[in-house]
Design a protein around this motif. Structure first.
Motif, PDB file in Angstrom:
ATOM      1  N   ASP A 447       6.823  17.678 -11.696  1.00  0.00           N
ATOM      2  CA  ASP A 447       6.151  16.483 -11.182  1.00  0.00           C
ATOM      3  C   ASP A 447       6.756  16.138  -9.815  1.00  0.00           C
ATOM      4  O   ASP A 447       7.958  15.891  -9.702  1.00  0.00           O
ATOM      5  N   TYR A 448       5.919  16.125  -8.775  1.00  0.00           N
ATOM      6  CA  TYR A 448       6.392  15.839  -7.421  1.00  0.00           C
ATOM      7  C   TYR A 448       5.997  14.434  -6.949  1.00  0.00           C
ATOM      8  O   TYR A 448       5.958  14.166  -5.752  1.00  0.00           O
ATOM      9  N   SER A 449       5.757  13.554  -7.892  1.00  0.00           N
ATOM     10  CA  SER A 449       5.304  12.197  -7.538  1.00  0.00           C
ATOM     11  C   SER A 449       6.298  11.478  -6.635  1.00  0.00           C
ATOM     12  O   SER A 449       5.906  10.693  -5.757  1.00  0.00           O
ATOM     13  N   ASP A 450       7.585  11.721  -6.830  1.00  0.00           N
ATOM     14  CA  ASP A 450       8.610  10.986  -6.089  1.00  0.00           C
ATOM     15  C   ASP A 450       8.948  11.609  -4.737  1.00  0.00           C
ATOM     16  O   ASP A 450       9.799  11.075  -4.013  1.00  0.00           O
ATOM     17  N   LEU A 451       8.322  12.715  -4.401  1.00  0.00           N
ATOM     18  CA  LEU A 451       8.594  13.351  -3.111  1.00  0.00           C
ATOM     19  C   LEU A 451       7.753  12.685  -2.020  1.00  0.00           C
ATOM     20  O   LEU A 451       6.523  12.681  -2.091  1.00  0.00           O
ATOM     21  N   ALA A 452       8.427  12.144  -1.014  1.00  0.00           N
ATOM     22  CA  ALA A 452       7.735  11.465   0.085  1.00  0.00           C
ATOM     23  C   ALA A 452       7.434  12.445   1.210  1.00  0.00           C
ATOM     24  O   ALA A 452       8.310  13.186   1.661  1.00  0.00           O
ATOM     25  N   VAL A 453       6.181  12.471   1.659  1.00  0.00           N
ATOM     26  CA  VAL A 453       5.742  13.306   2.777  1.00  0.00           C
ATOM     27  C   VAL A 453       5.006  12.409   3.761  1.00  0.00           C
ATOM     28  O   VAL A 453       4.208  11.559   3.349  1.00  0.00           O
ATOM     29  N   LYS A 454       5.263  12.611   5.041  1.00  0.00           N
ATOM     30  CA  LYS A 454       4.648  11.774   6.072  1.00  0.00           C
ATOM     31  C   LYS A 454       4.048  12.649   7.158  1.00  0.00           C
ATOM     32  O   LYS A 454       4.686  13.597   7.631  1.00  0.00           O
ATOM     33  N   LYS A 455       2.865  12.356   7.573  1.00  0.00           N
ATOM     34  CA  LYS A 455       2.195  13.123   8.617  1.00  0.00           C
ATOM     35  C   LYS A 455       3.015  13.102   9.909  1.00  0.00           C
ATOM     36  O   LYS A 455       3.457  12.060  10.375  1.00  0.00           O
ATOM     37  N   GLY A 456       3.248  14.293  10.451  1.00  0.00           N
ATOM     38  CA  GLY A 456       3.931  14.418  11.726  1.00  0.00           C
ATOM     39  C   GLY A 456       5.448  14.375  11.665  1.00  0.00           C
ATOM     40  O   GLY A 456       6.115  14.573  12.686  1.00  0.00           O
ATOM     41  N   ASP A 457       6.010  14.160  10.482  1.00  0.00           N
ATOM     42  CA  ASP A 457       7.472  14.043  10.362  1.00  0.00           C
ATOM     43  C   ASP A 457       8.041  15.336   9.783  1.00  0.00           C
ATOM     44  O   ASP A 457       8.462  15.387   8.630  1.00  0.00           O
ATOM     45  N   VAL A 458       8.082  16.383  10.598  1.00  0.00           N
ATOM     46  CA  VAL A 458       8.507  17.704  10.122  1.00  0.00           C
ATOM     47  C   VAL A 458       9.943  17.662   9.613  1.00  0.00           C
ATOM     48  O   VAL A 458      10.251  18.128   8.508  1.00  0.00           O
ATOM     49  N   TYR A 459      10.832  17.135  10.415  1.00  0.00           N
ATOM     50  CA  TYR A 459      12.255  17.075  10.077  1.00  0.00           C
ATOM     51  C   TYR A 459      12.473  16.212   8.833  1.00  0.00           C
ATOM     52  O   TYR A 459      13.181  16.609   7.892  1.00  0.00           O
ATOM     53  N   GLY A 460      11.858  15.040   8.811  1.00  0.00           N
ATOM     54  CA  GLY A 460      12.018  14.140   7.678  1.00  0.00           C
ATOM     55  C   GLY A 460      11.433  14.693   6.399  1.00  0.00           C
ATOM     56  O   GLY A 460      12.006  14.524   5.316  1.00  0.00           O
ATOM     57  N   ASN A 461      10.288  15.370   6.495  1.00  0.00           N
ATOM     58  CA  ASN A 461       9.678  15.956   5.302  1.00  0.00           C
ATOM     59  C   ASN A 461      10.581  17.010   4.673  1.00  0.00           C
ATOM     60  O   ASN A 461      10.747  17.067   3.450  1.00  0.00           O
ATOM     61  N   ALA A 462      11.154  17.864   5.529  1.00  0.00           N
ATOM     62  CA  ALA A 462      12.037  18.906   5.013  1.00  0.00           C
ATOM     63  C   ALA A 462      13.283  18.299   4.382  1.00  0.00           C
ATOM     64  O   ALA A 462      13.741  18.730   3.315  1.00  0.00           O
TER      65      ALA A 462
END
Length: 698
Positions: A447-462
């Motif tokens: 379950d990946y519900s708690d994983l935050a992803v944001k458009k354009g935030d390559v460094y932060g997403n990783a």
């Protein structure tokens, strides 16, 4: 397993050393960092009408002199390793196919990225789309990383360093010691904390200590200088020299890889308080707290220390280290760990080092880097889509039948084993009966519900992906172990044996030609995927796996006499590999590769037995002039038709527990009596061994 990375957590250490595949060098993972280089596609392999590439053989070569060349020589003579790879063969070909399939999935999902995605499909698509927006990455420059660099500059003492190193579990920072949460080797129903040696940037301690790697060490220092220059670190050349000198001191304390294969020596439980006494000079409580472990009762919590002398000596080195050196060391490794998500100048700097280390001349295309990055963050989510699209249900059914056939063959082998005493043989049979096989995909999805992803935030997403993975395991620390957890994704071309679960796993992506071919002659499948199945099964009884009982517990269930007899056979087999010269002056390390070598010999032996049993007393067909036994041996040999760059070979001989392809074909073959009969191998042939010289373990 099938392919091995050289930068591993202890979570995978046993699994990967108990696998079937050829190891991947560390820089291969880096080399997905590509600019716009494209590589001409290698022509898809042809496996003929019944599963073997007959045209790929070198029939001028006598099988008894070099079976690897006889089976694969013409194919390899005409094979050029793609410029963005360090090797090429079936593993690489299927891995490339898997990447292309995942790319297709991600291209569809990323067509309309979402600012704040909620569904897993939106998260996958937005993560990949953001990564592929190279213009945005270049425009942002090093701004996304600045907070991490500022935190390093604020680090003023040893306690602050320990805190920063502890945060490496949730970001791009680095640590001189690794921390992992694994099933406890002596009670695999519960999780334990593992602390191990770490902190080196080169592939192995030998790269710091042996003169033959001096040029690689120099290239590494040049690379560090370039990175520190890019982030405007003061006196970068001087700092780089100090970093290499510091890591060399750590390397001197590290255990050799061959010693890490002993699960008894690497199981050293102690409380955190006892660890602090045994390894003063490092703030262990601060380190573990920063990693997110519960503060209450922390000093009384048990940790499993893998290499006590290395941990103690490493802590002593840290106590002597200047804080300015530790700041530079952290800064370099933070950039190194984050390079995939930074502008092209950083990627190119790393690639220059990669090229010096492995001989790989070109970077892969950026989309490959994007696939890798997205897989690292949400591998199981991608795996679920991959299985739905690309894994036929009949493949799972066929594998389960083949597995049962190999298990039957192994049962008979154990029942008639002549060097094992009755009590040990009975215990081995119990372990075999408890043996679990999982095929294609896990029984439960993440379950990946708690994983935050944001458009354009390559460094932060990783960075969020790293933190999500670590928090996932921390949440399980004091809970019962879930045996349905996989340590590979379904789209991984590999397989592994988990000794703590008495279990083997075969991901979906490996169940394709030449490993498994639904259109192939049965003998070929027995030799190829049957050999893989047998390999993984016998890992449970190799020099490492035999130390775990039928419940996955680290326990010596062998009599001393049995263990002594086993070791004598293993040593004889190891001597054959020690004598094998891969390149002029470069030999296989028989001790490091012992488990894989035993598994190769056992796997091929069991595959042949299972094939014979499948005939049910009927004579085997002769196809294109080749007998059934000959087709079994060709099926195994074809799996290993791989070509590697010389620098890659030199690295893998030091770092990889798997032997090189030629050895994985020729040495098991010439220990099997049926091979001599199948190919009319006689005294005078280069691979000939007298019956007394042939090693028979299973």
């Amino acid at each position: 397993m099938l392919k091995r990375s050289t930068k591993l957590s202890r979570r995978l250490a046993l699994l990967l050393s108990a696998g079937i595949g050829l190891g991947s060098v560390a820089v291969t993972a880096h080399a997905e960092d590509a600019a716009q280089t494209t590589t001409p596609a290698v022509q898809p392999a042809s496996f003929g009408a019944w599963g073997v590439d007959l045209a790929g053989r070198d029939t001028a070569e006598k099988p008894g002199n070099n079976f690897f060349k006889y089976a694969n020589g013409t194919y390899l003579d005409h094979l050029t390793i793609p410029s963005d790879m360090t090797s090429y063969g079936p593993f690489n070909a299927l891995a490339e196919l898997s990447r292309q399939r995942v790319q297709t999935i991600l291209n569809e999902l990323s067509a309309h990225p979402v600012k704040h995605p909620a569904s897993i499909e939106e998260k996958l698509g937005t993560f990949y789309a953001s990564f592929m927006d190279e213009k945005s990455v270049e425009k942002q420059g090093t701004k996304p990383m600045q907070a991490d660099l500022d935190a390093i500059l604020k680090m003023k003492d040893a306690a602050a360093f320990a805190t920063l190193a502890g945060s490496a579990t949730t970001g791009f920072a680095t640590s001189p010691f690794s921390l992992a949460i694994n099933p406890d080797a002596k009670d695999p129903t519960h999780y334990a904390l593992n602390v191990d040696q770490d902190g080196l940037g080169l592939p192995d301690r030998d790269y710091y200590l042996k003169p033959e790697f001096a040029a690689k060490k120099t290239a590494y220092q040049t690379y560090i200088t370039k990175v520190l220059t890019l982030i405007k670190w003061p006196e970068p050349a001087q700092a780089a020299a100090a970093i290499v000198a510091f890591e060399t001191k750590l390397a001197e304390t590290h255990w050799a890889r061959a010693d890490l294969r002993n699960p008894e020596k690497t199981y050293n439980p102690m409380t955190v308080a006892d660890l602090a006494k045994a390894a003063p000079g490092f703030d262990w409580v601060g380190w573990l707290t920063a990693a997110g472990l519960p503060k209450e009762g922390l000093e009384n919590r048990t940790v499993i220390v893998g290499e006590p002398s290395a941990i103690t000596s490493g802590a002593a080195e840290l106590a002597k280290a200047d804080i300015g050196l530790l700041q530079a060391w952290e800064a370099f490794h933070t950039v190194e760990n984050a390079t995939s998500y930074l502008p092209d100048a950083f990627v190119q700097a790393r690639f220059e080092f990669s090229k010096a280390l492995t001989g790989q001349p070109a970077l892969p295309a950026r989309w490959k880097r994007g696939v890798q990055a997205t897989s690292s963050a949400m591998g199981m989510a991608l795996g679920k889509v991959y299985v739905e699209r690309y894994f036929p249900a009949e493949n799972r059914t066929a594998m389960q039948k083949l597995t049962n056939d190999l298990k039957d063959a192994f049962r008979i082998r154990l029942q008639h084993n002549t060097w094992m005493s009755k009590p040990t043989r009975e215990a081995a049979l119990r372990k075999l009966e408890n043996f679990e096989v999982q095929v294609g995909y896990p029984n439960e999805w993440r379950d990946y519900s708690d994983l935050a992803v944001k458009k354009g935030d390559v460094y932060g997403n990783a960075k969020n992906g790293i933190a999500f993975e670590w928090h996932y395991w921390v949440a399980r620390l004091d809970k019962p172990v879930n045996r349905n957890e996989w340590d590979m994704t379904p789209q991984t071309v590999n397989a592994y044996n988990n000794p703590l679960f008495d279990q083997v796993v075969f991901p979906a992506a490996i169940l394709q030609p030449p490993f498994f071919n639904a259109k192939a002659d049965a003998a070929v499948n027995y030799g190829a995927i049957g050999g893989v199945i047998g390999h993984e099964m016998t890992h449970s009884f190799d020099d490492e796996g035999r130390k775990f009982d039928e419940h996955g517990r680290l326990r010596d269930w062998w009599t001393k006499a049995d263990a002594d007899r086993f070791q004598k056979l293993a040593d004889r087999l190891g001597a054959q590999y020690d004598a094998f010269e891969v390149l002029p002056g470069v030999h296989v390390n028989g001790k490091l590769t012992m488990g894989e070598n035993i598994a190769d010999l056992g796997g091929l032996t069991l595959a042949l037995d299972a094939y014979h049993a499948s005939l049910k007393g009927q004579p085997a067909l002769v196809i294109d002039g080749l007998t059934g036994d000959q087709r079994v041996f060709l099926g195994w040999a074809q799996v290993w038709r791989e070509k590697l760059r010389d620098d890659t070979v030199k690295q893998l001989v030091v770092t990889d527990p798997h032997s090189p392809p030629q050895a994985r074909v020729n040495i098991p073959m010439h220990n099997i009596d049926a091979w001599y009969k199948a190919w009319d191998v006689k005294a005078g042939d280069k691979l000939y061994l007298t019956p007394k010289e042939r090693v028979k373990i299973w």
